[in-house]
Design a protein around this motif. Structure first.
Motif, PDB file in Angstrom:
ATOM      1  N   ASP A  41       2.522  32.018 -23.175  1.00  0.00           N
ATOM      2  CA  ASP A  41       3.875  32.076 -22.609  1.00  0.00           C
ATOM      3  C   ASP A  41       4.041  31.107 -21.435  1.00  0.00           C
ATOM      4  OD1 ASP A  41       4.529  34.215 -24.354  1.00  0.00           O
ATOM      5  OD2 ASP A  41       3.592  35.636 -22.976  1.00  0.00           O
ATOM      6  N   ALA A  42       2.919  30.824 -20.749  1.00  0.00           N
ATOM      7  CA  ALA A  42       2.993  29.981 -19.553  1.00  0.00           C
ATOM      8  C   ALA A  42       2.697  28.523 -19.866  1.00  0.00           C
ATOM      9  CB  ALA A  42       2.014  30.489 -18.492  1.00  0.00           C
ATOM     10  N   GLY A  43       2.219  28.226 -21.058  1.00  0.00           N
ATOM     11  CA  GLY A  43       1.921  26.840 -21.434  1.00  0.00           C
ATOM     12  C   GLY A  43       0.709  26.296 -20.694  1.00  0.00           C
ATOM     13  N   GLN A  44       0.461  24.995 -20.865  1.00  0.00           N
ATOM     14  CA  GLN A  44      -0.758  24.409 -20.301  1.00  0.00           C
ATOM     15  C   GLN A  44      -0.516  23.192 -19.423  1.00  0.00           C
ATOM     16  OE1 GLN A  44      -3.607  23.957 -23.492  1.00  0.00           O
ATOM     17  NE2 GLN A  44      -3.213  26.069 -24.086  1.00  0.00           N
ATOM     18  N   THR A  45       0.640  23.188 -18.752  1.00  0.00           N
ATOM     19  CA  THR A  45       0.865  22.142 -17.742  1.00  0.00           C
ATOM     20  C   THR A  45       1.397  22.843 -16.494  1.00  0.00           C
ATOM     21  OG1 THR A  45       3.186  21.790 -18.343  1.00  0.00           O
ATOM     22  CG2 THR A  45       1.536  20.448 -19.516  1.00  0.00           C
ATOM     23  N   GLU A  46       1.265  22.162 -15.363  1.00  0.00           N
ATOM     24  CA  GLU A  46       1.792  22.739 -14.114  1.00  0.00           C
ATOM     25  C   GLU A  46       3.286  23.020 -14.260  1.00  0.00           C
ATOM     26  OE1 GLU A  46       0.637  21.850 -10.371  1.00  0.00           O
ATOM     27  OE2 GLU A  46      -1.407  21.214 -10.888  1.00  0.00           O
ATOM     28  N   ALA A  47       3.987  22.081 -14.926  1.00  0.00           N
ATOM     29  CA  ALA A  47       5.440  22.220 -15.062  1.00  0.00           C
ATOM     30  C   ALA A  47       5.799  23.431 -15.928  1.00  0.00           C
ATOM     31  CB  ALA A  47       6.028  20.948 -15.665  1.00  0.00           C
ATOM     32  N   SER A  48       5.035  23.637 -17.011  1.00  0.00           N
ATOM     33  CA  SER A  48       5.379  24.767 -17.892  1.00  0.00           C
ATOM     34  C   SER A  48       5.090  26.100 -17.196  1.00  0.00           C
ATOM     35  CB  SER A  48       4.630  24.665 -19.222  1.00  0.00           C
ATOM     36  OG  SER A  48       3.243  24.856 -19.033  1.00  0.00           O
ATOM     37  N   VAL A  49       4.044  26.140 -16.389  1.00  0.00           N
ATOM     38  CA  VAL A  49       3.736  27.376 -15.659  1.00  0.00           C
ATOM     39  C   VAL A  49       4.837  27.658 -14.633  1.00  0.00           C
ATOM     40  CG1 VAL A  49       2.074  28.559 -14.172  1.00  0.00           C
ATOM     41  CG2 VAL A  49       1.249  27.095 -16.020  1.00  0.00           C
ATOM     42  N   ALA A  50       5.275  26.603 -13.941  1.00  0.00           N
ATOM     43  CA  ALA A  50       6.355  26.781 -12.963  1.00  0.00           C
ATOM     44  C   ALA A  50       7.636  27.242 -13.655  1.00  0.00           C
ATOM     45  CB  ALA A  50       6.601  25.468 -12.207  1.00  0.00           C
ATOM     46  N   ALA A  51       7.900  26.668 -14.837  1.00  0.00           N
ATOM     47  CA  ALA A  51       9.113  27.060 -15.584  1.00  0.00           C
ATOM     48  C   ALA A  51       9.017  28.529 -16.005  1.00  0.00           C
ATOM     49  CB  ALA A  51       9.285  26.164 -16.808  1.00  0.00           C
ATOM     50  N   PHE A  52       7.813  28.949 -16.389  1.00  0.00           N
ATOM     51  CA  PHE A  52       7.616  30.348 -16.784  1.00  0.00           C
ATOM     52  C   PHE A  52       7.884  31.275 -15.595  1.00  0.00           C
ATOM     53  CE2 PHE A  52       4.529  33.949 -17.309  1.00  0.00           C
ATOM     54  CZ  PHE A  52       5.217  34.600 -18.324  1.00  0.00           C
ATOM     55  N   ALA A  53       7.323  30.912 -14.424  1.00  0.00           N
ATOM     56  CA  ALA A  53       7.546  31.723 -13.218  1.00  0.00           C
ATOM     57  C   ALA A  53       9.033  31.773 -12.880  1.00  0.00           C
ATOM     58  CB  ALA A  53       6.742  31.158 -12.050  1.00  0.00           C
ATOM     59  N   GLU A  54       9.704  30.668 -13.105  1.00  0.00           N
ATOM     60  CA  GLU A  54      11.134  30.599 -12.815  1.00  0.00           C
ATOM     61  C   GLU A  54      11.916  31.526 -13.755  1.00  0.00           C
ATOM     62  OE1 GLU A  54      12.231  29.143 -10.141  1.00  0.00           O
ATOM     63  OE2 GLU A  54      14.239  29.903 -10.657  1.00  0.00           O
ATOM     64  N   GLN A  55      11.469  31.553 -14.999  1.00  0.00           N
ATOM     65  CA  GLN A  55      12.123  32.448 -15.973  1.00  0.00           C
ATOM     66  C   GLN A  55      11.944  33.919 -15.567  1.00  0.00           C
ATOM     67  OE1 GLN A  55      10.506  32.541 -20.067  1.00  0.00           O
ATOM     68  NE2 GLN A  55      12.629  32.758 -20.706  1.00  0.00           N
ATOM     69  N   LEU A  56      10.729  34.249 -15.091  1.00  0.00           N
ATOM     70  CA  LEU A  56      10.479  35.617 -14.627  1.00  0.00           C
ATOM     71  C   LEU A  56      11.406  35.953 -13.464  1.00  0.00           C
ATOM     72  CD1 LEU A  56       6.544  35.635 -14.583  1.00  0.00           C
ATOM     73  CD2 LEU A  56       8.035  36.542 -16.372  1.00  0.00           C
ATOM     74  N   ALA A  57      11.478  35.020 -12.508  1.00  0.00           N
ATOM     75  CA  ALA A  57      12.308  35.252 -11.322  1.00  0.00           C
ATOM     76  C   ALA A  57      13.777  35.425 -11.727  1.00  0.00           C
ATOM     77  CB  ALA A  57      12.154  34.101 -10.340  1.00  0.00           C
ATOM     78  N   ALA A  58      14.218  34.586 -12.666  1.00  0.00           N
ATOM     79  CA  ALA A  58      15.623  34.653 -13.102  1.00  0.00           C
ATOM     80  C   ALA A  58      15.923  36.012 -13.745  1.00  0.00           C
ATOM     81  CB  ALA A  58      15.917  33.525 -14.084  1.00  0.00           C
ATOM     82  N   ALA A  59      14.902  36.620 -14.359  1.00  0.00           N
ATOM     83  CA  ALA A  59      15.111  37.925 -15.003  1.00  0.00           C
ATOM     84  C   ALA A  59      14.804  39.084 -14.048  1.00  0.00           C
ATOM     85  CB  ALA A  59      14.249  38.017 -16.257  1.00  0.00           C
ATOM     86  N   HIS A  60      14.631  38.764 -12.751  1.00  0.00           N
ATOM     87  CA  HIS A  60      14.374  39.776 -11.715  1.00  0.00           C
ATOM     88  C   HIS A  60      13.085  40.558 -11.958  1.00  0.00           C
ATOM     89  CE1 HIS A  60      18.367  38.979 -10.078  1.00  0.00           C
ATOM     90  NE2 HIS A  60      18.725  38.885 -11.336  1.00  0.00           N
ATOM     91  N   ILE A  61      12.122  39.899 -12.614  1.00  0.00           N
ATOM     92  CA  ILE A  61      10.790  40.483 -12.799  1.00  0.00           C
ATOM     93  C   ILE A  61      10.048  40.340 -11.466  1.00  0.00           C
ATOM     94  CG2 ILE A  61       8.576  40.162 -14.007  1.00  0.00           C
ATOM     95  CD1 ILE A  61      10.491  40.772 -16.171  1.00  0.00           C
ATOM     96  N   ASN A  62       9.389  41.392 -11.007  1.00  0.00           N
ATOM     97  CA  ASN A  62       8.619  41.238  -9.760  1.00  0.00           C
ATOM     98  C   ASN A  62       7.103  41.403  -9.958  1.00  0.00           C
ATOM     99  OD1 ASN A  62       8.366  43.977 -10.013  1.00  0.00           O
ATOM    100  ND2 ASN A  62       9.529  44.490  -8.157  1.00  0.00           N
TER     101      ASN A  62
END
Ligand SMILES: [Zn+2]
Length: 505
Positions: A41-62
């Motif tokens: 789900d987080a992928g294998q690049t720094e950018a994909s991991v950051a995008a994944f974290a951003e998706q979590l934040a956007a969905a109010h996941i803590n």
């Protein structure tokens, strides 16, 4: 009453009305908003991991619970256990980047470990076959057949010392905690295998020898003596239990593995008495799962005093104690977050029945989890859309099987026809026509394939999953954890979950 007094009275009255409103209308904020995730789900690049974290934040996941040890291996560049690292993570430090990106967004990271479930071909199962759990026939779980297919997992023996638990699993967890500033470690598969015969494991050489010692089935000082009471002076056979320490038959050493296993599971404390030794077998399994949970807690707390521990557990601890050695009520001193997996796939009945059983289960779990700091309820996207998906999948199988007659489709088509018609009239017409004349199988199959690959929200309504979340919230749960990030993506549920969590804070 003057104006001031009137105002005060009105204010006070409104306050009490507010207090007496049902919790349904003003529920407490949902403190835990979590998701289980897979490294993919987080992928294998720094950018994909950051995008994944951003998706979590956007969905109010803590809280994200990321799988770092699966049954296949480790997903971090381990220094102490390099042979067990999955190839994609030898040079890519997923935990370091994920923790950094999540902490930037105030999201806690729990490191998820598959505890006793190893793949049949995993590095440790192959290097240390003697650490595997064995059946009375002396076979590992990977020799079992489940629903017609090889089981593929090698469960490791939780009890054996030295063995998998103290030589491998605890050191692996300790290394992770030394390397990363993770907020919590997360237990999963913290149990014996349950989808196979629940009474079959473990009868490895160590357990055959050690269970009788653990349960004190003979005195090590007087191994030859029966040590029975002087007189059987009470009417009930088992009433003489206290002075009777010798439980093993005198020719125990001549028993085969199968005979020993059978005695330990179905034998009696007194010849001719109740078949009561299974009690000690189950107690032994519960004890070693607890022992592991305790040792992990003590190990990680020494390394990182602020760290917490969470655990994915089965829904009913009395039953899971009996069937898989997981009486999680007793985890409380060493686990902060109980996360029972109240997935629809763990219940019977239709979705409405599930919602009612879910509410009932959460109420029971609050009592079972009373000694835990936190109880966060696990729900899954799996199974929520069974009514919508399964008939389509069966239709697909029938369409692929050239020898099946068109009429074979009629039952499943009947189940979904009314749902397909408004959403995809073209597919509905094509299927109906195929049922009539059996023509254009390939073209109809392709239409069905396309529909299945990308089911529209109008066919699998997000509200159905949101009602599941709401059913938990109605029970005033402190937190909800969703399995899984990948499931939310494939069912197109991220937006609906984000909205739900946003309004639940
Ligand atoms: Zn064993």
């Amino acid at each position: 009453m003057n104006t001031y007094q009137k105002r005060t009275a009105v204010l006070l009255l409104s306050f009490f009305v507010y207090l007496s409103l049902p919790a349904r209308i003003f529920p407490a904020p949902l403190k835990g908003r979590g998701v289980w995730a897979n490294p993919r789900d987080a992928g294998q690049t720094e950018a994909s991991v950051a995008a994944f974290a951003e998706q979590l934040a956007a969905a109010h996941i803590n809280t994200v619970i990321m799988e770092f040890k699966s049954s296949g291996g480790l997903s971090w560049p381990s220094r102490k256990f390099p042979e067990a690292v999955l190839p994609a993570y030898r040079n890519f430090d997923l935990p370091a980047i994920l923790i950094r990106e999540c902490h930037k967004r105030s999201i806690a990271v729990h490191a998820w470990f598959f505890d006793f479930a190893e793949g049949a071909d995993s590095f440790v199962a192959k290097t240390h076959p003697e650490w595997r759990a064995l059946s009375p026939a002396g076979k590992p779980t990977s020799d079992e057949i489940l629903r017609g297919s090889p089981y593929r997992m090698s469960w490791m023996c939780p009890a054996r010392r030295p063995g998998y638990t103290d030589q491998w699993l605890i050191p692996v967890i300790a290394e992770f905690v030394e390397m990363y500033e993770v907020d919590a470690i997360h237990h999963d598969y913290v149990r014996y295998p349950g989808d196979l015969a629940p009474d079959t494991y473990c009868f490895c050489d160590y357990c055959l020898q050690h269970l009788p010692e653990y349960a004190y089935y003979l005195s090590p000082t007087f191994p030859e003596k029966p040590l029975l009471p002087a007189a059987f002076d009470r009417p009930h056979l088992e009433a003489h239990w206290e002075k009777s320490s010798r439980i093993l038959p005198s020719n125990w050493d001549q028993y085969s593995r199968e005979m020993k296993s059978r005695f330990l599971l179905t034998g009696s404390s007194f010849p001719g008495g109740n078949h009561d030794l299974d009690y000690f077998f189950y107690e032994y399994r519960i004890h070693y799962v607890l022992e592991f949970v305790r040792q992990v807690y003590e190990t990680v707390k020494k390394i990182r005093p602020n760290i917490e521990v969470s655990a994915a557990v089965f829904k009913n601890p009395l039953q899971s104690g009996r069937f898989i050695g997981q009486d999680w009520r007793r985890f409380a001193p060493w686990v902060h977050y109980a996360m029972p997996m109240d997935y629809r796939s763990h219940f019977s009945g239709d979705h409405e029945t599930y919602l009612a059983l879910l509410a009932e289960t959460v109420r029971l779990q609050k009592a079972w989890a009373q000694d835990f700091a936190h109880l966060w309820i696990g729900v899954a996207t799996i199974g929520i859309y069974d009514e919508e998906r399964q008939p389509l999948q069966r239709l697909m199988r029938l369409m692929r099987d050239e020898s099946s007659p068109p009429a074979a489709l009629s039952a499943d088509f009947g189940l979904v026809a009314n749902k397909i018609r408004p959403v995809n009239p073209e597919l509905h017409a094509a299927l109906a026509k195929f049922l009539e004349n059996g023509q254009d199988r390939a073209a109809v199959r392709q239409k069905l394939e396309e529909f299945l690959a990308n089911l529209p929200a109008s066919y699998v309504p997000p509200e159905k999953f949101v009602r599941t979340l709401q059913a938990v919230r109605d029970q005033q749960a402190e937190g909800i954890v969703i399995f899984s990030a990948g499931g939310l993506r494939s069912a197109g549920l991220w937006e609906a979950v984000g909205k739900f969590f946003s309004s639940s804070q």
